[in-house]
Design a protein around this motif. Sequence first.
Motif, PDB file in Angstrom:
ATOM      1  N   HIS A   1       0.820  -1.218   0.000  1.00  0.00           N
ATOM      2  CA  HIS A   1       0.000   0.000   0.000  1.00  0.00           C
ATOM      3  C   HIS A   1       0.855   1.268   0.000  1.00  0.00           C
ATOM      4  O   HIS A   1       0.326   2.372  -0.099  1.00  0.00           O
TER       5      HIS A   1
ATOM      6  N   ARG B   1       0.609   4.212  -2.791  1.00  0.00           N
ATOM      7  CA  ARG B   1      -0.559   5.103  -2.723  1.00  0.00           C
ATOM      8  C   ARG B   1      -0.366   6.144  -1.620  1.00  0.00           C
ATOM      9  O   ARG B   1      -0.657   7.327  -1.809  1.00  0.00           O
TER      10      ARG B   1
ATOM     11  N   ALA C   1       2.233   8.787  -2.527  1.00  0.00           N
ATOM     12  CA  ALA C   1       1.729   9.807  -3.447  1.00  0.00           C
ATOM     13  C   ALA C   1       1.031  10.925  -2.682  1.00  0.00           C
ATOM     14  O   ALA C   1       1.175  12.108  -3.010  1.00  0.00           O
TER      15      ALA C   1
END
Length: 251
Positions: free
Chosen positions: A227, A230, A233
Amino acid sequence: MDRPQISLDFAPELHLFVAGRRREGRSELRTDGTSTLGHIVESLGVPLTEVGTLLVDGRPVPDSHVPADAEHVSVQGVARPQRPATATVTPLRFLLDVHLGTLARRMRLLGIDAAYENPDIGDAALAARSAAEERVLLSRDRGLLRRRELWAGAYIYSHRPAEQLRDVLSRFAPPLAPWSRCTTCNGALRTVTKTSVREQLRDGTERSYDAFAQCEECGQAYWRGAHHARLDAIVSDAVREFGGAPVVAGG
């Protein structure tokens, strides 16, 4: 005796709170001659948490001002970045209501002290905690933001977590320390060895990762798992736009 008649205009960002006929230019209003300007503004739908300077005929006045006949009131939005005048804690701390769980996790991801109440403890308890801990209460509940015992608050304008986060960062400019808080409980993270958190790891995780962090409060272990891209970002976008240096402490 005739009641005083005043005229008002509202900053564009406050238009969503007021009736359509008051959104463009000046509008007229008869007052009772005793209500404060703060009470009048709130009665028209605008939480005082969203009000910056109040101008009467061009001069700043406090929200305790009682408008006189023929005065013109200009209601400004908050200036950014904002810091509550009574703040004694640095950096600012926040409290989020039950509807803002995703925003709370994203703020914690950036190292912002963001307490989150779930399940709902009620408006009175939320406002009391805001006052007791000197936390800015974030909410989409206008009624909650009008509570007098509230220390400080801010209305969250968007339904979308990404926009909510940008709004908070723009409005309060909190310092960012990514990867330094537990997204589950808001506790501080510290770097730990794989051995110390082995009991929380599956076989694949133990074989694939070597850098770990752990929450000092709840004991949750963190690592740069699938994960991470994500989350990275979200962190990178925030740091690029609002400043701060990413801290490598798990992920």
